[in-house]
Design a protein around this motif. Structure first.
Motif, PDB file in Angstrom:
ATOM      1  N   UNK A 191       0.819  -1.212   0.000  1.00  0.00           N
ATOM      2  CA  UNK A 191       0.000   0.000   0.000  1.00  0.00           C
ATOM      3  C   UNK A 191       0.854   1.265   0.000  1.00  0.00           C
ATOM      4  N   UNK A 192       2.053   1.190   0.549  1.00  0.00           N
ATOM      5  CA  UNK A 192       2.968   2.328   0.465  1.00  0.00           C
ATOM      6  C   UNK A 192       3.298   2.610  -0.993  1.00  0.00           C
ATOM      7  N   UNK A 193       3.546   1.545  -1.731  1.00  0.00           N
ATOM      8  CA  UNK A 193       3.816   1.694  -3.162  1.00  0.00           C
ATOM      9  C   UNK A 193       2.619   2.327  -3.879  1.00  0.00           C
ATOM     10  N   UNK A 194       1.426   1.846  -3.573  1.00  0.00           N
ATOM     11  CA  UNK A 194       0.220   2.342  -4.232  1.00  0.00           C
ATOM     12  C   UNK A 194      -0.041   3.814  -3.902  1.00  0.00           C
ATOM     13  N   UNK A 195       0.227   4.213  -2.664  1.00  0.00           N
ATOM     14  CA  UNK A 195       0.073   5.610  -2.281  1.00  0.00           C
ATOM     15  C   UNK A 195       0.994   6.491  -3.117  1.00  0.00           C
ATOM     16  N   UNK A 196       2.252   6.070  -3.261  1.00  0.00           N
ATOM     17  CA  UNK A 196       3.194   6.816  -4.088  1.00  0.00           C
ATOM     18  C   UNK A 196       2.742   6.887  -5.535  1.00  0.00           C
ATOM     19  N   UNK A 197       2.205   5.774  -6.058  1.00  0.00           N
ATOM     20  CA  UNK A 197       1.745   5.750  -7.446  1.00  0.00           C
ATOM     21  C   UNK A 197       0.557   6.684  -7.665  1.00  0.00           C
TER      22      UNK A 197
END
Length: 412
Positions: A286-292
């Motif tokens: 989810x950290x990755x998705x937030x950045x995306x």
């Protein structure tokens, strides 16, 4: 985080060498595009140079990961840097002998990136050997700050070189940075235990097949790779080629403005990377998705408003989202992949990225002859935003972990 730099000499030399080398890569990357555009005045040929930088990873990327796991990584990195120096200098020599042609740019770019297929996974896989898991997020953040955020210096050097010596000497600076990288790597002290056993062509492909099967069984890694593919696919042409061509539509000095935009992007990346370790210690999908989500918002913003001021604002927004996603991806690979598979993991990641890059550059290079640059930018940014937001909303467990990590570190 700063204590890590003070106490760990190996990290200092590793980061210094990587940061200086990255500066040279940024300059030569722009130079390949600029010179190709000047020689041909063609968006298709300019895109062709960008494709030449991605194609080697499709051909040799997985092989590079296996070699990085087979050989001592420090020695491999030094030999590869030494090999790149004369190749880059050859472009300068051909330029001054009036023999530099478009085909030469394609060939040199292809060979340099082929070397990168072996260099990059070995360099990434070396970092966990230089620090403990406790400081891994901080080390990754510092590495990303120097290797990607170093672009904040590139506009100053770019403008100076353009006016004083010309684009060709971007390559001269790049060759110098490779030499500095070698000196720094020689200072790094690391103990590497390489697995014994057969090393052959048959074993090489066997290792690749075994790793692919291992990935198939890893849910989080598999999801990460799929999401990364689509995010990068819709970003590559927009950022590497579309941005330069868009600036050419609204300004006369697009090369200088392009380099300044890269500097703004680098400044924001530095700030973001310095803040992240204080907010998030353990990263999730989810950290990755937030950045995306933030990343896609920035592209959609400057594509929609499409004027000089909003290009700067949009690139700054991208500079927040992209490093969050990038650090999360690296952290997950380092945390979830066993040490003996780490070189293959980073090479597989690189192959996936460059596969997405190549398809993006090829497809968008055709689409730009039918659709406007602005339309392609808006569509690409919107898809990145919608895709990442949809998956984030459908991943409540990851959201909870992300929120808990942020809360703990904010009020610690």
């Amino acid at each position: 985080m700063y204590r890590l730099l003070k106490q760990n000499q190996n990290i200092r030399y590793y980061l210094l060498g990587g940061g200086v080398s990255r500066l040279g890569d940024v300059l030569s990357g722009m130079a390949f595009l600029f010179i190709a555009h000047d020689l041909t005045n063609s968006s298709i040929h300019t895109t062709g140079v960008a494709i030449a930088e991605t194609l080697p990873y499709l051909m040799f990327g997985l092989v590079g990961g296996v070699i990085a796991d087979w050989l001592p990584r420090k020695k491999l990195l030094i030999y590869l840097d030494l090999l790149r120096v004369p190749l880059i200098i050859s472009v300068v020599v051909m330029y001054y002998t009036n023999s530099l042609q478009y085909i030469h740019l394609l060939v040199i770019s292809f060979v340099i990136q082929t070397i990168g297929c072996f260099f990059n996974p070995a360099h990434r896989a070396l970092l966990p050997l230089l620090t403990s898991e406790r400081y891994r997020t901080a080390a990754n953040s510092l590495n990303d700050t120097l290797t990607r955020g170093i672009t904040v210096l590139s506009p100053l050097i770019t403008v100076w070189l353009l006016h004083s010596f010309g684009t060709i000497h971007f390559f001269t600076v790049d060759a110098l940075t490779y030499a500095i990288s070698v000196i720094c790597l020689l200072k790094v002290q690391v103990s590497e235990d390489k697995p014994a056993g057969e090393k052959s062509i048959k074993k090489l492909f066997s290792d690749i097949a075994d790793f692919a099967l291992w990935i198939y069984k890893q849910t989080t890694i598999k999801q990460l790779f799929i999401l990364t593919f689509f995010t990068v696919f819709f970003n590559t042409w927009v950022w590497e080629v579309g941005l330069l061509l868009a600036l050419a539509e609204i300004a006369n000095n697009e090369e200088e403005i392009y380099s300044i935009l890269q500097g703004v992007f680098g400044t924001v990346v530095i700030g973001t990377n310095l803040i992240i370790p204080y907010l998030i210690k353990r990263m999730t999908l989810s950290t990755y998705l937030l950045g995306a989500c933030i990343w896609g918002t920035g592209i959609t913003y400057y594509g929609t408003l499409y004027d000089m001021e909003h290009f700067f604002i949009g690139c700054a927004i991208v500079g927040i989202g992209l490093p969050i996603a990038g650090l999360a991806r690296v952290y997950l690979l380092q945390s979830l992949v066993p040490a003996e598979k780490l070189g293959k993991a980073f090479s597989f990641n690189a192959v996936l990225l460059y596969f997405a890059n190549t398809i993006s550059l090829g497809l968008f290079g055709i689409l730009v002859t039918f659709l406007s640059i602005r339309t392609l930018i808006i569509c690409s940014g919107s898809i990145i935003l919608l895709l990442s937001f949809t998956v984030l909303v459908m991943n409540p467990a990851g959201k909870t972990k992300l929120g808990r990590s942020l809360s703990i570190n904010l009020f610690k």
